[in-house]
Design an enzyme around this catalytic site. Sequence first.
Site, PDB file in Angstrom:
ATOM      1  N   THR A 154       2.144  -4.756   4.365  1.00  0.00           N
ATOM      2  CA  THR A 154       2.117  -5.133   5.788  1.00  0.00           C
ATOM      3  C   THR A 154       1.944  -6.629   6.027  1.00  0.00           C
ATOM      4  O   THR A 154       2.418  -7.140   7.037  1.00  0.00           O
ATOM      5  CB  THR A 154       0.955  -4.443   6.522  1.00  0.00           C
ATOM      6  N   ASP A 155       1.259  -7.306   5.114  1.00  0.00           N
ATOM      7  CA  ASP A 155       0.837  -8.678   5.419  1.00  0.00           C
ATOM      8  C   ASP A 155       1.973  -9.581   5.875  1.00  0.00           C
ATOM      9  O   ASP A 155       1.843 -10.310   6.850  1.00  0.00           O
ATOM     10  CB  ASP A 155       0.144  -9.305   4.197  1.00  0.00           C
ATOM     11  N   THR A 206       0.816  -1.213   0.000  1.00  0.00           N
ATOM     12  CA  THR A 206       0.000   0.000   0.000  1.00  0.00           C
ATOM     13  C   THR A 206       0.850   1.264   0.000  1.00  0.00           C
ATOM     14  O   THR A 206       0.513   2.244  -0.637  1.00  0.00           O
ATOM     15  CB  THR A 206      -0.912  -0.018   1.249  1.00  0.00           C
ATOM     16  N   LYS A 218       2.317  -8.788  12.826  1.00  0.00           N
ATOM     17  CA  LYS A 218       1.087  -8.085  12.440  1.00  0.00           C
ATOM     18  C   LYS A 218      -0.063  -8.700  13.232  1.00  0.00           C
ATOM     19  O   LYS A 218      -0.336  -9.887  13.114  1.00  0.00           O
ATOM     20  CB  LYS A 218       0.836  -8.222  10.932  1.00  0.00           C
TER      21      LYS A 218
END
Lengths: 609, 430
Positions: free
Chosen positions: B164-165, B87, B242
């Site tokens: 981020t994943d 992102t 995360k």
Amino acid sequence: MLDYEELGFKCGLELHQQLSGKKLFCNCNTELKEGNIVFTIKRKIKPVVGETGEYDIASEFESARDRTFIYQGYEGESCLVDVDCEPPKKMNKDALHTALSVAKFFKLRIPDTILVMRKTVSDGSAPSAFQRTMITGLEAKDSKIETSLGDVKIIQLNLEEDACKKIDETDNVVTYSLSRVGIPLLELATGPQIKTPEHALEVAKQLGMIFRSFPLVKRGLGTIRQDINVSIKEGTRIEIKGWQDLRTLPILIENEVERQKFLVNFKKFLNNREINTKPEDVSYLFKQTRSKIIYNLLKENGKVYALVLPHFAGWFKKEVCKGKTFGREISEYAKAHGTKGMIHSDEDLSKYDLTQEFVKLREHMKAGNDDLIVLVAEKEKMAVNAINAVLERAKYCLKGVPEETRVPNHFNATSSFARPLPGSNRMYPETDQESIKVNNGLMDEIYIPELISERAVRFEKQYNLNPDIARQIAKEYYEFEELTKGYKNVEPKLIAEILLNIPKDMKKRLNLDINKLTYDNYCELFSYLNQNKITKTAIVDVLTDMIKGEKINVTKYQNVSETLIENAIKEIVATNKGAPFNAVMGMIMDKYRGKVDGSRVAEIIRKNL
Amino acid sequence: MVKHSPGEKIQITTKEGEVFEGIFIPSTDKNTFIIKLDNGYNIGIDIKKIKSTKRISAGKKLNVFPSLNIKQSEGLPSVSVIATGGTISSRVDYSTGGVTRLMEPGQIFSLAPEISKIVKIRKIEKPFMIASENMDPDHWVKIAEETAKLLNSDDRGVLITHGTDTLHYTAAALSFMLKNLNKPVVLTYSQRSTDRGSTDTALNLKCSMHALLSDVAEVMLVGHAEASDSFCYGLRGTKARKMHTSMRNTFRPVNDKPLIKINGEGNISFISHNYNKRKDAEKVEVDTAFEKKIALVKYYPGADPCILDYYIGKKYRGIIIEATGLGHVATDNAKKSWLPAIKKAVKKGILICAVPQTLYGTLDPLVYDEGRKALEAGLLYLKDILPEVAYVKIGWVLGHTKNFEKAKEMMLMNYAHEFNDRITPDMFLF
């Protein structure tokens, strides 16, 4: 009275109507109770470069103010979606259906595919910095309402999320409540065919009535807000956002017209004379000042900036519109940067203990008698921003009325500068939502309810109500018809009377808290009446007991047989020979109040006297 | 119907005689024609209802990933960036709906202009641009190599922007692959897209740049510490995970506390003092040998141990099992005991380890009989390591040795603070 046609008056309204139920993109409720605060979140809003590689003017303005926004979330009324910590949930179908039925009612063109957009919001009123919005109806040939001064076009209907409510604002921190953000809002825009301020009121009233005819529409203070677009010849389009008081709407518009007229006149007075002055740090002139505020400020490393505005002397005292001087109007541009305001030479300077200083200042700045001096005393950065804002605004006086968004002041029906009008590139697709195909299947579920005005006429005839009562019942009590069907032995007229007047009367006469009465209470009362367990005369007593929370025991109010009453009357008449009608009536009613019908008692007394 | 290109101003006439004007927006639905009206709203018109369309003007070309033209200041410390996708380095193309990628410093500045006053961005490497869920160990190797190259230049540190994943997997991989780390390596991200004024990117980037100038020569994950835009944490690359699908403060330390706390103005406070100090003069070594025949398996009630047989059959060399509680799997008291399959794997020379599926706390096989049985079967207990970190570590360890006993020994060595021998209550749900 102003000649609005002559003035080139143009006015259109945008109505914002809240819907009840769930929020538009999450499952929070829309009750606005604001109970326990369950979380608080702090945000900075960053200006985002738009598609064209430039910042939006409104968001850049906001960024220069460098404010921090605090959001308070309430039990049941706010969740992660509201603070943009979670993608939006599927759109609230009931709200969409309401929007589509309103669009259908106004004969607007409903897009074949509805696309959700993000509209950039830079004042912090949306924690995500955008508001989700979509067009649900576009102007069409017959999208209009008829009014006393001709047709007014309806040009657009949007379904969107409401914004946060501001709770508090100090220097650079704004606190918002999250209870309101995300509530479904219908935004209806009219064309500029409104001809006078009074006409605007008529249009607003008519549209409000239509809105309230739709079941999901919220009622009450703050549930409907008006944005007003006003311009006059030589003026400019001004947007005043969030007016809530219908009665004074015409005054607000009149005041805006006056303001624009004033600015146009002032422009003519200035007649292109240049403003080439610059702000100057004059702090050292105030070292010995008697003004406590400025003395203290300087002690804390604040600065005093002065600006000469040539040919402005005398003008800041004048009223731009009723209740507002031009000086006050200009000071709002300084205030937008967090200052408490400004001081100028058109004011009574003795109240600040600054008379002497201004004499010195006038000499120092080489200002003539025609010139006005403006002073801003604040922390350096704020003072510089504020005095420059004043200068920029003053320069705009040569051009006339600046385009801007204004916020209303409800106490005197004037408005204040809020921010520049946002640029055009502030809308982009909401990629987290699927588009909505408006096909026959969806439209089959859409129906248009009977309008309140139509319902009032029907009630008047069908239930033999007087026009006033019919109108009020149609407006305020959806349940009325259902009740007449459910309690067939109770006269509709009496149902209307109980819903509308009896509690109000009880409040006035007996000072009872009628808000405690629930719908279920009324149903219970109607059922007693329906089964003839009580008479009309017991209504007030039953309702009173309900308010007091007492258990209802119908025998307490039960009808007393007429024979019993007749015997009691005979006895009184016999023991009180020659007693007048009123005395006998009084004695009987004292004893049997709530259990007998007064008119029957009167008849029996007359027979026996 | 005329073919239109994105951004073109067009006019649509419907069969009913309605006229719409706006910018042509390509639609993914072939039955719908989308235009952006002058007021900025998009609407869709059913193609079947359209009589004709015509071009009014070329319209303007839309700049999808905006760039700020800021002159870089030579006097500032230099850093480099490795943009890998996610992102943070992508933007939805408003006209095509596609995704475009970050390419130049001006685009980073457009996300947080203040950065141009903190550092000079010397280079932006773009080894690949993918969403982090599409990464595999080859990507970690590539990032490690690029990072080492940049660290051995005059740069003060290297920033990696990442989806981020799986960011915490990459952080762990770099922690093992970069030996004798000389400068800060910071991984940062964006949980909420950069098109919005509320994006977390600006603060994350600012804090990351400040972290690069600090003397913490560690692989660190820098991002929002709270849901608010208040400050960021620098988390150790082997102790972060995360923990939320969408909140800005998604990365949390597990069995550890953050290394540092940083605010947007560059104030850094140290929460831990157990870190390697910057040694700009030294060179980092990159050590990327990696065994890819490794698996991460979760044990759950009813789980069939045949999953282990599958990996045994496929000649896998290492398996991490997320065990329950203090380190348990079904034993001979259950219908489907995992012990025979574990024994079989060990016999075949497969390294098979247990990690806590609770994430928090450390394993201890000696508390219950079930644990002792698994221990006897040959399960290696990896204390308080995070499952994802264990997965990366076993690949790296097996990339370095073929010797089973040596591999076991290496698995228990603390290479990059992946084990914490002192866990305190305040680390739980930090």
